[in-house]
Scaffold this motif. Structure first.
Motif, PDB file in Angstrom:
ATOM      1  N   TRP A 111     -24.733  24.598  23.700  1.00 40.31           N
ATOM      2  CA  TRP A 111     -23.930  23.445  24.161  1.00 40.31           C
ATOM      3  C   TRP A 111     -24.355  22.180  23.414  1.00 40.31           C
ATOM      4  CZ3 TRP A 111     -25.176  24.249  30.074  1.00 40.31           C
ATOM      5  CH2 TRP A 111     -24.573  25.444  30.523  1.00 40.31           C
ATOM      6  N   SER A 115     -22.434  19.839  20.851  1.00 44.16           N
ATOM      7  CA  SER A 115     -22.233  18.449  21.276  1.00 44.16           C
ATOM      8  C   SER A 115     -22.660  17.471  20.184  1.00 44.16           C
ATOM      9  CB  SER A 115     -23.021  18.188  22.559  1.00 44.16           C
ATOM     10  OG  SER A 115     -22.651  16.962  23.146  1.00 44.16           O
ATOM     11  N   HIS A 123     -17.779  20.537  23.498  1.00 44.90           N
ATOM     12  CA  HIS A 123     -18.935  20.100  24.291  1.00 44.90           C
ATOM     13  C   HIS A 123     -19.326  18.641  24.005  1.00 44.90           C
ATOM     14  CE1 HIS A 123     -19.263  24.540  24.207  1.00 44.90           C
ATOM     15  NE2 HIS A 123     -19.583  24.368  25.476  1.00 44.90           N
ATOM     16  N   TRP A 126     -20.694  16.760  26.967  1.00 42.76           N
ATOM     17  CA  TRP A 126     -21.569  17.513  27.865  1.00 42.76           C
ATOM     18  C   TRP A 126     -22.961  16.891  27.980  1.00 42.76           C
ATOM     19  CZ3 TRP A 126     -21.175  23.229  29.293  1.00 42.76           C
ATOM     20  CH2 TRP A 126     -19.837  23.578  29.526  1.00 42.76           C
ATOM     21  N   TYR A 127     -23.270  15.945  27.158  1.00 42.46           N
ATOM     22  CA  TYR A 127     -24.578  15.275  27.183  1.00 42.46           C
ATOM     23  C   TYR A 127     -24.344  13.780  27.263  1.00 42.46           C
ATOM     24  CZ  TYR A 127     -26.468  19.862  26.188  1.00 42.46           C
ATOM     25  OH  TYR A 127     -26.806  21.184  26.302  1.00 42.46           O
ATOM     26  N   LEU A 172     -28.209  16.493  30.290  1.00 38.64           N
ATOM     27  CA  LEU A 172     -26.829  16.944  30.483  1.00 38.64           C
ATOM     28  C   LEU A 172     -26.013  15.844  31.153  1.00 38.64           C
ATOM     29  CD1 LEU A 172     -27.389  20.593  31.738  1.00 38.64           C
ATOM     30  CD2 LEU A 172     -25.903  19.968  29.814  1.00 38.64           C
ATOM     31  N   ASN A 173     -24.754  15.764  30.827  1.00 39.80           N
ATOM     32  CA  ASN A 173     -23.851  14.830  31.509  1.00 39.80           C
ATOM     33  C   ASN A 173     -23.295  15.530  32.741  1.00 39.80           C
ATOM     34  OD1 ASN A 173     -22.064  12.921  32.318  1.00 39.80           O
ATOM     35  ND2 ASN A 173     -20.575  13.298  30.670  1.00 39.80           N
ATOM     36  N   ASN A 176     -19.791  15.305  34.323  1.00 42.64           N
ATOM     37  CA  ASN A 176     -18.660  16.047  33.758  1.00 42.64           C
ATOM     38  C   ASN A 176     -18.441  17.333  34.565  1.00 42.64           C
ATOM     39  OD1 ASN A 176     -17.002  17.685  32.207  1.00 42.64           O
ATOM     40  ND2 ASN A 176     -17.896  16.999  30.244  1.00 42.64           N
ATOM     41  N   VAL A 179     -19.431  20.589  33.031  1.00 42.68           N
ATOM     42  CA  VAL A 179     -20.879  20.865  33.007  1.00 42.68           C
ATOM     43  C   VAL A 179     -21.292  21.452  34.358  1.00 42.68           C
ATOM     44  CG1 VAL A 179     -23.172  19.796  32.880  1.00 42.68           C
ATOM     45  CG2 VAL A 179     -21.377  19.109  31.268  1.00 42.68           C
TER      46      VAL A 179
END
Ligand code: TEU
Length: 529
Positions: A111, A115, A123, A126-127, A172-173, A176, A179
């Motif tokens: 991921w 990203s 992705h 995603w962060y 990680l976000n 979202n 996620v």
């Protein structure tokens, strides 16, 4: 009802897999080693185990940097080894709780690789990515727990990414929903494999302030020993949206039978967050507090603080306490302060099982192990290496479990282990203590049995009677048994005169030989009429 939930008031034994038992003799502990030694854990009478991470990982933070949530790292074994571990644990009546590291991944997780590759891939969001300030500096003043900025520049995306821990642990976000979906699926994978619960690593780090507001400095006048502690971490931690994610985790575990979730909650706002995360039946079952972990003395006031921050009220959740773990110096070394270490370790075990909430015993605590000394050239913990000598880091709490006093590397491994065995641990090895009826190990078994035999200890409320000088409290179970117990500890350095109230029957005593004087480190438990 409360009393049919296996986890309420449970004693859980924490295993740090790298250091428990090395079945394939490569110097690092593994799942087979754990399975082979589950009898030892069952013999303590605990309710279950909590396993620190064993997932695929480049091991920059020794497994707390996950590169595949749904597989076992080859250094620890295979999924089949995990299944065998769960089967053996269940056969022995032990529940299996595993770590889930949902706040961050490894920078080698696919991921993150995707990203960081572009701002538009699947992705991309995603962060936690943010643009530099006009002068090129990081987007906010946020600090990493291990020291240094919580932001690292990525030239390919031309942005900074956030990390509360190592730069190799990108945040990680979790805002979202995609996620969250992916993390929920990972949890489901393990529930389907039969695990009984999750310890949610650093979960209060998982949702950050979208405005990236700078954190204010801490000016509370308290002595601070860890380098990241000079700044309040309110903005890179626990924003209100976390609750929605906890609701999803709880809904998932509620769709299985008898599963348990416990949040790991450290940091400056732990006391508020522990409650928020466990309030009501749609959040987590329990939260694991740091109250005792970094305290440099064990005092009655500390127990009182725990009771104040976590009053015995309906709907406020259920605390989990521990004296030692893989992150903090072992409690006997922090607290014995020149007093007899064995006596101290045994009194501390009795106090632990008398606390209200769940309690966690860390591997080696049942042996009374002191913090190991690890020479500078053998340090491997990234926190230790980055901050030495201000902090000695975590290696001294992570050295191999001593199984056999007379064997090479204490029977942990036939080859040199990843961390050295401390020579002071050899005489405290499991086999030496098995052979000694007066050992700490036998005391550990006796006090854990005591907790299981007495509903007041396991489920009851706590009423503090005295907290300075002696520590005296009552535990009472209001539901079924109406049992009332009185617990008395001399945590001080001097003998104190004390006699039990009329009609009290002693049911346990540690470091006490009789009479109406309580020597230092004495602990006694009475049944009240
Ligand atoms: O620790 C989270 C945590 O809050 C840290 O502050 C911890 O106190 C730190 O290690 C102090 O030395 C968890 C894990 O228990 C720890 O081993 C991991 O390194 C960390 O998360 C990152 O995953």
């Amino acid at each position: 009802t409360a009393h049919t939930e296996w986890w309420r008031g449970a004693v859980l034994y924490q295993i740090y897999p790298r250091s428990f038992a090395d079945a394939n003799n490569d110097g690092v502990g593994d799942l087979k080693g754990i399975t082979e030694h589950l009898d030892h854990i069952a013999s303590l009478g605990v309710d279950g185990i909590w396993l620190s991470p064993f997932f695929t990982s480049p091991m920059k933070d020794f497994g707390y940097d996950v590169a595949d949530y749904c597989d076992v790292d080859p250094i620890f074994g295979t999924l089949a080894d995990f299944d065998a571990l769960v089967a053996r644990a269940h056969a022995l009546g032990l529940k299996v709780v595993i770590d889930q590291v949902f706040s961050h991944t490894s920078d080698e997780h696919p991921w993150f690789l995707d990203s960081r590759a572009s701002r538009s891939g699947p992705h991309a969001d995603w962060y936690v990515w943010a643009d530099a300030k006009p002068d090129g500096s990081p987007p906010s003043n946020w600090q990493s727990v291990f020291g240094g900025p919580a932001w690292t520049w990525n030239a390919r995306r031309g942005q900074y990414y956030m990390h509360n821990f190592l730069a190799s642990q990108p945040q990680l976000n979790v805002r979202n929903p995609a996620v969250q979906d992916a993390l929920i699926e990972a949890a489901r994978f393990w529930l389907d494999r039969g695990v009984d619960g999750f310890r949610l690593d650093a979960i209060n780090f998982s949702i950050h302030d979208l405005k990236l507001t700078d954190n204010p400095p801490i000016n509370d006048g308290k002595k601070r020993t860890r380098p990241f502690d000079f700044q309040d971490k309110i903005n890179n931690q626990s924003q209100p949206e976390i609750i929605g994610f906890l609701n999803r985790i709880r809904a998932l575990t509620d769709s299985y039978e008898g599963r348990f979730t416990v949040a790991e909650v450290g940091g400056d706002h732990a006391d508020r967050e522990m409650k928020e995360y466990t309030a009501g039946d749609d959040r987590l079952h329990s939260a694991y507090g740091f109250l005792y972990l970094y305290a440099d003395a064990l005092k009655g006031e500390l127990v009182a603080q725990g009771e104040t921050m976590w009053p015995d009220q309906q709907g406020e959740g259920w605390p989990s306490w521990t004296f030692s773990n893989h992150d903090a110096p072992r409690a006997v070394s922090r607290w014995a302060q020149g007093r007899d270490r064995k006596a101290f370790a045994e009194m501390a075990l009795l106090l632990l099982v008398c606390l209200r909430g769940n309690v966690f015993v860390y591997q080696g605590e049942e042996l009374g192990l002191p913090q190991a000394e690890v020479p500078f050239e053998r340090l491997v913990d990234p926190e230790a290496i980055a901050n030495w000598p201000e902090t000695l880091g975590r290696d001294g709490a992570r050295t191999p479990m001593p199984w056999h006093a007379d064997q090479t590397n204490a029977g942990f491994s036939t080859v040199e282990p990843w961390l050295p065995v401390d020579a002071r641990h050899l005489p405290l090895a499991v086999d030496a203590q098995e052979a000694d009826p007066a050992s700490t190990l036998q005391v550990a078994r006796a006090v854990i049995r005591l907790r299981h035999q007495h509903p007041a200890l396991r489920y009851g409320g706590m009423e503090l009677i005295e907290t300075s000088g002696l520590l005296v409290f009552e535990r009472q179970e209001r539901g079924g048994s109406h049992e009332r117990l009185l617990c008395v500890f001399n945590l001080g350095h001097d003998t104190v005169r004390w006699s039990p109230p009329a009609g009290a029957t002693q049911i346990e005593a540690i470091n006490f030989a009789g009479g109406d004087a309580l020597p230092p480190l004495a602990g006694r438990v009475f049944r009240l009429a």
